[in-house]
Design an enzyme around this catalytic site. Structure first.
Site, mmCIF file in Angstrom:
data_model
loop_
_atom_site.group_PDB
_atom_site.id
_atom_site.type_symbol
_atom_site.label_atom_id
_atom_site.label_comp_id
_atom_site.label_asym_id
_atom_site.label_seq_id
_atom_site.Cartn_x
_atom_site.Cartn_y
_atom_site.Cartn_z
ATOM 1 N N ASP A 1 -2.816 2.527 -6.127
ATOM 2 C CA ASP A 1 -1.798 2.604 -5.070
ATOM 3 C C ASP A 1 -1.707 1.390 -4.157
ATOM 4 O O ASP A 1 -1.010 1.432 -3.148
ATOM 5 C CB ASP A 1 -2.037 3.856 -4.217
ATOM 6 C CG ASP A 1 -3.388 3.839 -3.516
ATOM 7 O OD1 ASP A 1 -4.273 3.092 -3.957
ATOM 8 O OD2 ASP A 1 -3.546 4.573 -2.519
ATOM 9 N N GLU A 2 -2.393 0.296 -4.497
ATOM 10 C CA GLU A 2 -2.257 -0.899 -3.657
ATOM 11 C C GLU A 2 -2.505 -2.164 -4.462
ATOM 12 O O GLU A 2 -3.212 -2.157 -5.467
ATOM 13 C CB GLU A 2 -3.211 -0.844 -2.459
ATOM 14 C CG GLU A 2 -4.673 -0.779 -2.807
ATOM 15 C CD GLU A 2 -5.568 -0.835 -1.577
ATOM 16 O OE1 GLU A 2 -5.256 -1.584 -0.633
ATOM 17 O OE2 GLU A 2 -6.593 -0.125 -1.580
ATOM 18 N N ASP B 1 0.851 -1.186 0.000
ATOM 19 C CA ASP B 1 0.000 0.000 0.000
ATOM 20 C C ASP B 1 0.889 1.240 0.000
ATOM 21 O O ASP B 1 1.670 1.454 0.934
ATOM 22 C CB ASP B 1 -0.902 -0.022 1.238
ATOM 23 C CG ASP B 1 -2.029 0.994 1.161
ATOM 24 O OD1 ASP B 1 -2.171 1.633 0.101
ATOM 25 O OD2 ASP B 1 -2.753 1.148 2.157
#
Length: 369
Positions: free
Chosen positions: A108-109, A14
């Protein structure tokens, strides 16, 4: 029960305050300052906030006006989604150096299954550390990671030592880790559900574990079985390299509230055009059109219609959206409209999910994490 669940080596990576961190990286003048991506203007909503801003209670989905009241020194930055996509691709390229089993959740993860990996490294913890170091060296951003036996525990663990840290929950530590966890930290338990659990005397994983499957299903419906299994460390969902898209949407928040359906038609035309563009780009079509309406008092309403055939054409989507708009009178002025397509033709090959099985590989304590 832990000795009967499948053991995998899962990493959840993350990025730390991704959008805001990209802006601070690209503009050195913003480093160390409280910034919010989005949120500018009277009707703006914060998309992301730097850690400096979070100290003042600035969070994503907060109105720009409230964010500014919380942090008078807050700097609003216009989002640059093309740039975020570019950086995300660089990060994913690093992931694929270690495994092809990468399941992105957003820009983003992502989940990585490194049970068997390209580096032949038996330690998922060391792989996660190496990935984070490479992201910092090659991209310039920090990331946090969670490492454990399944996606759920890894996801929870990745938030444990944020920012720029990682947490490994070994197989023999899973049950104690979950029992001690505040119920608010359980991924999948939102604010409303957390309040309901508090009212039922459920404050920690240990409290949750004391409740029977029947009790949880009675109070939480289908989600009850999910809660029952996850607190026991059972979450058999595999990392899916090609996640099947279940819906596709576009929406727009207006600078001024709209009070007439007539004024909304032009906005719907543009939104339908964007939805059609995304469908065509993704090479999918759908049967169900959902109109999202957010009123000036922030109450949300959705209206849906399912067609007997798949569509992706902008004019057809717009016509259905118009029908939904005029389906009933609006209860107030409108601040946001959105159109989503679901029941996509990517779902036709989906298998019906089954309840978690408890028969599988035995836990080996020498299984290196």
């Amino acid at each position: 029960m832990l000795d009967k669940i499948p053991i995998r080596k899962i990493i959840h990576v993350d990025m730390d305050a991704f959008y805001a961190s990209v802006e601070q990286m690209d503009n050195p003048e913003l480093k160390g300052k409280a910034i919010a991506v989005g949120g500018g203007g009277i009707r703006g909503v914060v998309a992301a906030a730097s850690y400096e801003a979070r100290k003042f209670g600035v969070r994503s989905a907060l109105s720009g006006a409230q964010a500014k009241r919380n942090c008078p020194e807050l700097i609003f930055v216009k989002p640059r989604f093309d740039r975020y996509h570019e950086i995300s691709k660089q990060i994913r390229k690093i992931f694929y150096d270690y495994t092809d089993l990468v399941e992105p959740l957003s820009l983003d993860e992502a989940y990585l299954d490194v049970t068997e990996n390209k580096k032949g490294n038996p330690s998922a913890s060391l792989i996660a550390k190496e990935i984070r170091e490479r992201i910092f060296k090659e991209v310039g951003l920090t990331a946090s990671a969670g490492i454990s036996i399944n996606k759920f525990v890894a996801k929870v663990a990745s938030d444990y030592n944020k920012p720029n840290g990682q947490k490994t929950v070994n197989p023999e530590e899973v049950l104690d880790f979950l029992e001690a966890l505040d119920i608010r930290k359980f991924y999948g338990v939102g604010k409303v559900t957390a309040v309901k659990m508090y009212q039922l005397g459920i404050f920690t994983g240990k409290d949750l574990k004391l409740k029977s499957l029947e009790y949880l299903e009675e109070h939480f419906g289908k989600s009850g079985s999910f809660y029952y299994y996850i607190v026991r460390g059972i979450h058999n969902s595999e990392v899916k390299a090609n996640r099947i898209r279940k819906s596709l949407a576009a929406e727009h928040t207006f600078n001024e509230n709209l009070s007439s359906e007539i004024f909304m038609l032009e906005k719907l035309d543009r939104i339908a055009q964007e939805v059609s563009k995304r469908l065509i780009k993704s090479k999918v079509s759908g049967k169900t059109v959902t109109l999202k309406i957010k009123y000036s008092d922030f109450t949300l309403q959705t209206r849906s219609k399912t067609l007997p055939y798949f569509i992706s054409d902008k004019d057809v989507i717009l016509e259905v959206a118009k029908d939904l708009l005029f389906q009933e009178k609006l209860s107030d002025s409108v601040r946001l409209l959105g159109i989503s397509m679901s029941n996509l033709n990517t779902e036709s090959t989906n298998k019906k999910p089954s309840k978690p099985e408890s028969k599988s590989v035995s836990v080996q304590l020498q299984f290196e994490f």
